[in-house]
Design an enzyme around this catalytic site. Structure first.
Site, PDB file in Angstrom:
ATOM      1  N   THR A 209      55.155 -36.492  26.135  1.00 41.64           N
ATOM      2  CA  THR A 209      55.466 -36.162  24.876  1.00 41.64           C
ATOM      3  C   THR A 209      54.400 -34.816  24.417  1.00 41.64           C
ATOM      4  OG1 THR A 209      56.792 -35.888  23.286  1.00 41.64           O
ATOM      5  CG2 THR A 209      54.773 -38.079  23.080  1.00 41.64           C
ATOM      6  N   ASN A 210      54.438 -34.824  23.122  1.00 39.08           N
ATOM      7  CA  ASN A 210      53.064 -34.521  22.188  1.00 39.08           C
ATOM      8  C   ASN A 210      52.492 -35.159  20.922  1.00 39.08           C
ATOM      9  OD1 ASN A 210      54.992 -32.465  20.187  1.00 39.08           O
ATOM     10  ND2 ASN A 210      56.234 -31.361  21.815  1.00 39.08           N
ATOM     11  N   HIS A 211      52.348 -34.272  19.963  1.00 35.53           N
ATOM     12  CA  HIS A 211      52.301 -34.572  18.627  1.00 35.53           C
ATOM     13  C   HIS A 211      52.705 -34.343  17.030  1.00 35.53           C
ATOM     14  CE1 HIS A 211      48.039 -37.303  20.119  1.00 35.53           C
ATOM     15  NE2 HIS A 211      47.667 -36.201  20.660  1.00 35.53           N
ATOM     16  N   SER A 212      53.784 -34.085  17.802  1.00 34.27           N
ATOM     17  CA  SER A 212      54.424 -33.203  16.819  1.00 34.27           C
ATOM     18  C   SER A 212      55.461 -34.324  16.355  1.00 34.27           C
ATOM     19  CB  SER A 212      55.713 -32.541  17.304  1.00 34.27           C
ATOM     20  OG  SER A 212      56.042 -31.337  15.355  1.00 34.27           O
ATOM     21  N   ALA A 276      58.195 -28.745  19.465  1.00 30.94           N
ATOM     22  CA  ALA A 276      57.272 -28.520  20.060  1.00 30.94           C
ATOM     23  C   ALA A 276      57.655 -29.115  21.279  1.00 30.94           C
ATOM     24  CB  ALA A 276      55.468 -29.279  19.588  1.00 30.94           C
TER      25      ALA A 276
END
Ligand code: C5P
Length: 399
Positions: A209-212, A276
């Site tokens: 995943t990502n930091h969004s 994102a």
């Protein structure tokens, strides 16, 4: 336009005080009732009489004695203001606002008022860059006041730097755009907003995943709903409260996000793609938790491409529909974003630099450059995600 308001203009001691005389003229010209409050330092640069003449009101400073002793003047002013502007705002008044210090007429009014407050810092560039000043600005922003970033240019000290007070016309435009609601601007429009970050499973317990956080997308959804639109958020893994009146469709992976958006878009007027999206996903998702081998030092996960959702949507959209993309970049912001607007055929791209502290992922603040299909650009100051979302809705309202 800011008009027919009771405006309290607090002027503190900077050489930029002379510009505030013109600010008073502009505010008066737009039919506002302007009351000027000066700190003692400000009165050393410009006499109160100049402000009294232009505002047609008595200036309040620390020597002020009310004609009517039963009036508590600072509270009276704080309570009766529709808008408070602090211009120029010195490092000293910023420190006082950030820490709730009320030791003169100006700082007492600022502590007592509940009116929307607009702060225009102006000072030496080193004082502006000092971590203490930056900390105070961050606190003031978090407390909900609006801050206009200073201009960069030639300073009174004889060198160039960031700290100049913006021209009064720019200040009036800024205050106006912040206080003017986008009421009914998107009435009757159906808008889809994507938000959050997708999760691409590796096995039943792990994912990429990502930091969004979804904050920017939720702010856009709120702004669009406040402007009268019927809004659906397709939310990837968010845990934020749903804005009033907004429909939420939770999803997790890029493919789920693509499916929900693709099926809904034909009935919508536009899409704001703030999510994102992971560009790749694990090619094979294990149906059990992957165990490490005793002698294993490395591991390889093969990835395959996810659909480029916004690109597919924009390629097939009708001419009466709009598609807005976001571009989070850590380098060559504008150049990269310009490539994306062209390759994905978007109407607008909202580019933000996520490498800076205090903006971007997970933060409540952001700084973006709106890049339009015709190539022109509009850069915002660092401001709350909600303020940026309101600005975006204004732009969408003109599509
Ligand atoms: O990831 P990238 O910087 O290319 O994202 C730009 C825009 O494209 C964003 O609006 C993002 O939501 C969208 N995007 C997408 N599908 C992808 C990757 C990005 O819709 N697979």
């Amino acid at each position: 336009m800011i008009t027919n308001k009771k405006v309290t203009l607090i002027v503190t001691g900077s050489v930029a005080v002379y510009k505030s005389l013109h600010l008073v003229r502009l505010l008066k010209k737009a039919n506002n009732d302007v009351r000027v409050v000066m700190t003692e330092a400000a009165t050393k640069f410009v006499q109160p009489l100049a402000f009294e003449t232009l505002s047609k009101n008595r200036v309040l400073d620390d020597s002020f004695e009310p004609e009517n002793p039963s009036e508590v003047k600072h509270i009276d002013i704080a309570d009766s203001s529709d808008v408070v502007i602090v211009a120029p705002a010195t490092a000293d008044i910023l420190a006082k606002i950030a820490n709730g210090i009320a030791d003169n007429m100006a700082s007492t009014i600022l502590l007592a008022t509940t009116a929307p407050t607009f702060i225009v810092p102006a000072m030496n560039s080193h004082m502006y860059d000092n971590p203490a000043t930056q900390r105070n600005l961050q606190t003031i922003r978090e407390d909900g006041d609006h801050i206009l970033e200073p201009d960069t240019g030639f300073l009174a000290e004889g060198y160039s730097g960031k700290g100049r007070m913006p021209e009064p016309e720019k200040i009036v435009d800024w205050v106006s755009s912040e206080i003017e609601p986008n009421d009914q601007l998107l009435l009757g429009k159906k808008i889809i907003v994507s938000a959050g970050g997708t999760r691409e499973p590796i096995d039943p317990v792990r994912y990429i995943t990502n930091h969004s956080s979804g904050k920017m997308g939720f702010a856009v959804a709120k702004a669009a709903a406040d402007a009268g639109a019927e809004v659906t958020i397709v939310a990837a893994n968010t845990s934020l409260p749903t804005p009033a009146g907004v429909k939420i469709v939770p999803v997790s992976t890029a493919v789920e996000l693509a499916d929900e958006i693709t099926s809904r878009f034909p009935n919508a007027d536009g899409l704001v793609m703030a999510a994102a999206v992971a560009d790749f996903r694990p090619k094979n998702v294990a149906d059990h938790k992957i165990k490490k081998q005793a002698d294993q030092d490395t591991m390889t996960i093969e990835l395959e491409k996810n659909p480029d959702i916004v690109k597919q949507i924009a390629a097939n959209k009708r001419s009466d529909q709009f598609v807005v993309g976001f571009a989070a970049e850590t380098n060559d912001l504008v150049e990269n974003a310009q490539k994306k607007i062209a390759s994905k055929k978007l109407d607008l791209i909202v580019a933000n630099d996520v490498s800076g502290k205090g903006v971007g992922f997970n933060s409540d603040n952001n700084q973006v450059t709106f890049i339009f299909a015709d190539g022109h650009q509009q850069k915002t100051p660092v401001e709350s995600k909600q303020t940026i979302a309101n600005e975006l809705v204004k732009i969408i309202g003109e599509f």
